[in-house]
Design a protein around this motif. Sequence first.
Motif, short mmCIF file in Angstrom:
data_model
loop_
_atom_site.label_atom_id
_atom_site.label_comp_id
_atom_site.label_asym_id
_atom_site.label_seq_id
_atom_site.Cartn_x
_atom_site.Cartn_y
_atom_site.Cartn_z
N VAL A 44 0.67 -0.99 -0.03
CA VAL A 44 -0.02 -0.02 0.18
C VAL A 44 0.75 1.30 0.09
N PRO A 45 0.38 2.29 -0.31
CA PRO A 45 1.01 3.54 -0.25
C PRO A 45 1.60 3.92 1.10
N GLY A 46 2.53 4.81 1.28
CA GLY A 46 3.01 5.31 2.43
C GLY A 46 1.84 6.19 2.99
N PHE A 47 1.48 6.04 4.25
CA PHE A 47 0.50 6.95 4.81
C PHE A 47 0.71 8.18 4.89
N VAL A 48 -0.12 9.00 4.74
CA VAL A 48 -0.22 10.46 5.03
C VAL A 48 -1.13 10.92 6.23
N ASP A 49 -0.26 11.70 7.18
CA ASP A 49 -0.97 11.86 8.26
C ASP A 49 -1.20 13.31 8.48
N MET A 50 -2.26 14.02 8.10
CA MET A 50 -2.30 15.52 8.03
C MET A 50 -2.86 16.23 9.43
N HIS A 51 -2.64 15.39 10.46
CA HIS A 51 -2.92 15.99 11.80
C HIS A 51 -2.41 14.93 12.99
N THR A 52 -1.16 15.35 13.58
CA THR A 52 -0.57 14.58 14.51
C THR A 52 0.29 15.62 15.45
N SER A 86 1.52 18.81 13.82
CA SER A 86 0.32 19.82 14.56
C SER A 86 0.66 20.34 15.81
N LEU A 87 0.39 21.64 15.91
CA LEU A 87 0.44 22.44 17.05
C LEU A 87 -0.73 22.62 17.78
N VAL A 88 -0.92 23.03 19.20
CA VAL A 88 -2.13 22.94 19.60
C VAL A 88 -2.34 24.70 20.15
N ALA A 226 -20.55 19.28 1.60
CA ALA A 226 -19.75 20.01 0.75
C ALA A 226 -18.49 19.57 -0.13
N PRO A 227 -18.90 19.40 -1.60
CA PRO A 227 -18.06 18.56 -2.29
C PRO A 227 -16.48 18.94 -2.48
N SER A 228 -16.31 20.11 -1.88
CA SER A 228 -14.85 20.54 -1.83
C SER A 228 -14.22 20.33 -0.57
N VAL A 229 -14.72 19.76 0.45
CA VAL A 229 -14.21 19.57 1.76
C VAL A 229 -13.81 18.07 1.99
N VAL A 230 -12.42 18.15 2.47
CA VAL A 230 -12.09 16.60 2.93
C VAL A 230 -12.37 16.56 4.63
N CYS A 231 -12.91 15.50 4.92
CA CYS A 231 -13.34 15.36 6.42
C CYS A 231 -12.48 14.44 7.30
N GLU A 232 -11.73 15.02 8.31
CA GLU A 232 -10.79 14.13 9.02
C GLU A 232 -11.69 13.34 9.98
N LEU A 233 -11.37 12.02 9.99
CA LEU A 233 -11.89 11.13 10.99
C LEU A 233 -10.90 10.41 11.53
N VAL A 234 -10.92 10.47 13.10
CA VAL A 234 -9.96 9.59 14.12
C VAL A 234 -10.58 8.23 14.16
N PRO A 254 -14.72 7.71 0.05
CA PRO A 254 -13.11 7.64 0.40
C PRO A 254 -12.25 8.74 -0.37
N GLU A 255 -13.12 9.38 -1.49
CA GLU A 255 -12.36 10.75 -1.91
C GLU A 255 -12.44 11.85 -1.06
N ARG A 256 -13.37 11.88 -0.12
CA ARG A 256 -13.49 13.18 0.81
C ARG A 256 -13.31 12.68 2.33
N ALA A 257 -12.92 11.58 2.83
CA ALA A 257 -12.90 11.26 4.17
C ALA A 257 -11.31 10.73 4.34
N ALA A 258 -10.77 11.37 5.29
CA ALA A 258 -9.27 11.06 5.59
C ALA A 258 -9.11 10.65 7.03
N LEU A 259 -8.52 9.42 6.96
CA LEU A 259 -7.99 9.14 8.36
C LEU A 259 -6.84 9.73 8.86
N ILE A 260 -6.87 10.15 10.13
CA ILE A 260 -5.76 10.84 10.88
C ILE A 260 -5.49 10.25 12.09
N THR A 261 -4.53 10.35 12.71
CA THR A 261 -4.24 9.93 14.20
C THR A 261 -4.60 10.96 15.32
N ASP A 262 -4.40 12.23 14.96
CA ASP A 262 -4.70 13.14 16.33
C ASP A 262 -3.82 12.86 17.49
#
Length: 369
Positions: A44-52, A86-88, A226-234, A254-262
Amino acid sequence: MTRRVTGKVVTPTGVVRQGCVEIADGRITAVAEYPSVRDGHWIVPGFVDMHTHGGGGHTFTTGDPESARQAAEFHLGHGTTTLLASLVSSPFALMRDATAAFRPLVESGVLAGIHFEGPYLSADRCGAQNPEFLRDPSVEELTELIEAGAGAVRMVTVAPERAGATEAIELLVANGVVAAIGHTDATWAQTRAAVAAGASVGTHLFNGMRPLHHREPGPVVALLEAPSVVCELVADGVHLHDGMLGFAASVAGPERAALITDAMAAAGMPDGDYELGGQAVTVADGVARLSRGGAIAGSTLTMDAALRHAVGAGVALPDAVRMAATTPARALGLGDRVGALRAGLRADLVVLDDDLNVVRVMRAGDWVE
């Protein structure tokens, strides 16, 4: 010199069950059928975590570059070949100093960019964000951060109901920075207005948001529709019930849902006492919560575990892989570089056994030790 990795290759269009990924000079040169392969591992492709926020006992939230390097290395071992630091919510001085400290890590490729999750967030929906540092969006602050980062600032989360939010979103988008909506008590209409202004990501959908109501749909519905929005899911079974995870994934696709770790520093570490944004955090049974008040304080998740959980919750493996790599890469404007097993992209891949545990990780054509 061409190298080959063979097995069940998961591509953006499906699975090549007898497949081969060909690699040269750190890039994928071809993905093809390889008839001699029999029952190989999943590729599988390397994972991309947009929120950690950290992991392996190390954090991004203090702006320390060595801690950031170690956190990125920890997640790399779990298959995350691309991530944002990701900073807080924090004082502006820390945001400015972290931008300067992390810029060399972005330029060298250790990090894909910086994500400021706050401080421009709702006090009513702050979750584990430190309320002491919350404030209205500042165009002046953001301009200074963007200029100091010279491309390092990749995403900023904003609550659209705060004064100045629309101007902040427009500034971010005009400068190539992803504007995300999160930690918000916004109405459906306010959220739609923020999307119209250019916001394109929903920060950990459902968490830190006004809940759905049949007379006020709120931000969740506005973001999902919203068709332009990607939704993060933990996908850890704590932030979201599996039924809600499956529902959101099916609505967004799957084209608008993104897994993240947070994830926070406690990811990969024993239960105990930790810190996040100046607040004490207690981890018990792998769940991180503020020591005072009990709000969920990030997670101890890794992307490989998120993938396994999503599949266990009923998401088809090819879709879960898109959610863990292809979709977040595109959301960050990196889809032409990483996020899929496709010719021309960087050779980032993860070898998984049949239980979806990590066997090996490759980044830019080199196996990770």
